[in-house]
Design an enzyme around this catalytic site. Structure first.
Site, PDB file in Angstrom:
ATOM      1  N   LYS A 185     -10.547   7.631  -4.534  1.00  0.00           N
ATOM      2  CA  LYS A 185     -10.289   6.194  -4.513  1.00  0.00           C
ATOM      3  C   LYS A 185     -11.436   5.525  -3.762  1.00  0.00           C
ATOM      4  CE  LYS A 185      -6.013   3.687  -3.643  1.00  0.00           C
ATOM      5  NZ  LYS A 185      -4.856   3.681  -2.770  1.00  0.00           N
TER       6      LYS A 185
HETATM    7  C1  E4P Z   1      -2.482   1.281  -3.924  1.00  0.00           C
HETATM    8  O1  E4P Z   1      -3.116   2.245  -4.264  1.00  0.00           O
HETATM    9  C2  E4P Z   1      -2.251   0.868  -2.539  1.00  0.00           C
HETATM   10  O2  E4P Z   1      -2.071   2.024  -1.784  1.00  0.00           O
HETATM   11  C3  E4P Z   1      -0.998   0.048  -2.347  1.00  0.00           C
HETATM   12  O3  E4P Z   1      -0.314  -0.185  -3.562  1.00  0.00           O
HETATM   13  C4  E4P Z   1      -1.156  -1.147  -1.473  1.00  0.00           C
HETATM   14  O4  E4P Z   1       0.071  -1.817  -1.366  1.00  0.00           O
HETATM   15  P1  E4P Z   1       0.390  -2.913  -0.239  1.00  0.00           P
HETATM   16  O5  E4P Z   1      -0.309  -4.180  -0.625  1.00  0.00           O
HETATM   17  O6  E4P Z   1       1.878  -3.054  -0.278  1.00  0.00           O
HETATM   18  O7  E4P Z   1      -0.126  -2.336   1.049  1.00  0.00           O
END
Ligand code: E4P
Length: 217
Positions: A85
């Site tokens: 990522k």
């Molecule tokens: C995605 O890969 C992220 O880890 C996640 O969905 C972020 O979500 P949040 O905005 O609730 O922290």
């Protein structure tokens, strides 16, 4: 329609995996911090416990593409299903391009515009992650972003999969898929709520009562 769990809690991931309905996992530095563990230990344990997941995202955090690729290496060595990522920045997309050319799965994260999603696709991303909830938090339409990216990708036959992230409620899961998301990554509490409907509960209550009455008569 694929469902990923957005958590670094291995116990919860194993429970989800056992349902047979989970296709992958996403983690991020905040989730890792919350777990109180090292990212490498978490990722390794998920691979051991859940061998058939199509993707497990491990996020790299660095200033240059070179450092990101270097940080990714131990995860890449773990399994070909590891998904690196990277942030949707100039350096993150450079890293994405390099990793994709080496056939490593990639997830471009922190995407908030169609323009960013276009660049992620051009960098060869396997997944692009529009953050639905955080867009909504800033008074724009998170689901509209998913729809716009999906329409653009469709028009140009882009293979990058849309991974709707930052999803906070069950209604948005249905909408995200309806608007063209290929994957939704969900906090466990949102995934669990997908099973629930008040009419299912009421219907079951009645059937249970009638079943017991029929058995008696
Ligand atoms: C995605 O890969 C992220 O880890 C996640 O969905 C972020 O979500 P949040 O905005 O609730 O922290």
């Amino acid at each position: 329609m694929k469902i990923f769990l957005d958590t670094a809690e291995v116990g919860q991931i194993i429970d989800g995996y056992k349902t047979g309905l989970i296709d992958g996992v996403t983690t991020n530095p905040t989730l890792i911090l919350r777990s109180g563990r090292q990212q490498s230990d978490v990722i390794e344990e998920i691979f051991e416990a859940c061998p058939n997941l199509e993707s497990i995202s491990a996020e790299v955090v660095a200033n240059t593409a070179e450092e990101m690729v270097e940080q990714a290496q131990p995860y890449i060595d773990l399994s070909s299903n590891v998904t690196i990522k990277v942030p949707c920045t100039r350096e993150g997309l450079k890293a994405c391009y390099e990793l994709s050319n080496d056939d490593v799965l990639t997830n471009v994260t922190l995407v908030f515009s169609v323009a960013q999603a276009i660049l992620a696709a051009k960098a060869g991303a396997t997944y692009v992650s529009p953050f639905v909830g955080r867009v909504d938090d800033n008074s724009f339409g998170g689901l509209c972003l998913v729809k716009d990216i999906a329409n653009t990708y469709k028009m140009h036959s882009v293979e990058t999969q849309i991974l709707a992230a930052s999803i906070r409620n069950v209604r948005d899961v249905g909408r995200a898929f309806e608007y063209g998301a290929n994957v939704c990554t969900l906090p466990v509490k949102v995934f669990d709520k997908m099973y629930d409907h008040i009419l299912t509960e009421k219907g079951l209550e009645l059937f249970d009562k009638d079943y017991a009455a029929a058995c008696k008569s």
